[in-house]
Design an enzyme around this catalytic site. Structure first.
Site, PDB file in Angstrom:
ATOM      1  N   LYS A  56       0.808  -1.217   0.000  1.00  0.00           N
ATOM      2  CA  LYS A  56       0.000   0.000   0.000  1.00  0.00           C
ATOM      3  C   LYS A  56       0.850   1.279   0.000  1.00  0.00           C
ATOM      4  CE  LYS A  56      -4.512  -1.394   0.533  1.00  0.00           C
ATOM      5  NZ  LYS A  56      -4.529  -2.666   1.218  1.00  0.00           N
ATOM      6  N   SER A 309       1.018  -9.905  -0.748  1.00  0.00           N
ATOM      7  CA  SER A 309       0.727  -8.465  -0.647  1.00  0.00           C
ATOM      8  C   SER A 309       1.048  -7.850   0.705  1.00  0.00           C
ATOM      9  CB  SER A 309      -0.737  -8.222  -1.003  1.00  0.00           C
ATOM     10  OG  SER A 309      -1.569  -9.061  -0.235  1.00  0.00           O
TER      11      SER A 309
END
Ligand SMILES: *Cc1c(COP(=O)(O)O)cnc(C)c1O
Length: 330
Positions: A56, A309
């Site tokens: 992110k 991720s």
């Protein structure tokens, strides 16, 4: 209106140029056990090794670096299932931008604490992501802050797309991409990059069975509300926004297959990553591994990249899983 054509490969290159001082390039490592299982070449793209523990930071950096000076001074606000809030707080701290992060009560304590440590004002609103999002929208108006959306924003999508550029450079043979799917910023950005290079690259999104908002919306051919349920993949929780402008269209156009994985499969994948690869992977980060490990992927090529991720799992949770699933993946 269809917005997907508004984000191009050149936006992703621009993003990369901007964010390199803040965002690390992550390793691509072999996954020999999954290669053996599938008969293909499988690699992991290790976004769990970013300094904030998830990809992110890419989108957050691109968004904040493009913020006009006046808006930087007023400050930003965001809503998050945890990792986006941490990324925005980290980047805002580097750039001297004041930041408010709205979280729901469901966000794990480790994520909440990490955000507080970065100097953000943490506001806990509601018990679901969607309730926290409503709270953030109210506060944004009251205080005149800029909203840094976790996925439905062209600059955020372009930032996440820089993963696609790295994959094309480090693994030019790539023919299959497997990545976690929630709001769809991650998969939108990567798919835009990969499909610009070669439209034949097969793009697979993986969500948890418990509350897969994007997958339900694609099935209904419109954005639908989902009931948020507790899941090991807490980073994937929440809706995609009834006013979704970008990611729904892009995912609809570029994602070839969607796969859902169970809580058991997510836990097994986290244990597999730890035991076999010595990688700390959170539930949301492990769904791509789960999809391949439990042979849920029906169509794939010979050169597969799985995006890992994030790694922000609470250690007691991981320790329990590591103990309970020592051989469960076999
Ligand atoms: C946010 C997040 C995702 C999902 O990204 P979207 O852009 O919302 O689809 C996947 N994994 C982790 C670890 C995340 O933090």
């Amino acid at each position: 209106m269809n917005h997907d054509s508004l984000i191009t490969l050149s936006d992703i290159y621009k993003a990369r140029k901007g964010i390199t001082s803040i965002v690390g390039r992550t390793p691509l490592v072999e996954a020999p056990w999954l290669s053996q299982l599938t008969g293909a070449q499988v690699f992991f793209k290790l976004e769990n090794l970013q300094v904030t523990g998830s990809f992110k930071i890419r989108g957050a950096a691109n968004r904040l670096l493009n913020l006009p000076q006046a808006a930087r001074e007023r400050g930003v606000i965001t809503v998050s299932s945890g990792n986006h809030g941490r990324a925005v707080s980290h980047v805002a701290g580097k750039l001297g931008i004041p930041v408010v992060v709205c979280l729901s009560d469901a966000v794990p304590a480790n994520k909440r604490e990490a955000i507080g440590e970065l100097g953000a004002e943490v506001v806990v609103v509601g018990i679901t992501y969607d309730e926290a999002a409503e709270g953030a929208a109210r506060l944004q108006e009251e205080r005149g802050l800029t909203m840094i959306h976790p996925f439905d924003d062209p600059l955020v999508i372009a930032g996440q797309g820089t993963i696609g550029l790295e994959l094309l450079e480090d693994f030019p043979e790539i023919d299959t991409l497997i990545a976690p799917l929630s709001g769809g910023g991650l998969l939108s950005g990567i798919a835009l990059a990969l499909k610009s290079a070669d439209p034949a690259i097969h793009v697979i999104g993986v969500s948890m069975e418990r509350g897969p908002a994007m997958v339900e919306s694609l099935r209904a051919a419109k954005v639908v509300d989902i009931v948020e349920e507790p899941t090991l993949a807490d980073a994937l929780a929440g809706g995609i926004g009834l006013e979704n402008l970008y990611t729904f269209d892009i995912i609809q156009k570029y994602m070839d297959d969607a796969i859902l994985v169970s809580e058991e499969e997510i836990a097994g994948a986290m244990a597999f990553a730890l035991h076999k690869h010595h990688l700390v992977v959170e539930g949301g980060g492990a769904v791509g591994i789960a999809a391949l490990l439990y042979e849920k992927v029906e169509k794939f090529g010979q050169n597969i990249a799985i995006v890992i991720s994030g790694g922000n799992v609470e250690l007691p949770v991981l320790v329990n899983i590591a103990r309970d699933y020592q051989t469960a993946w076999k």
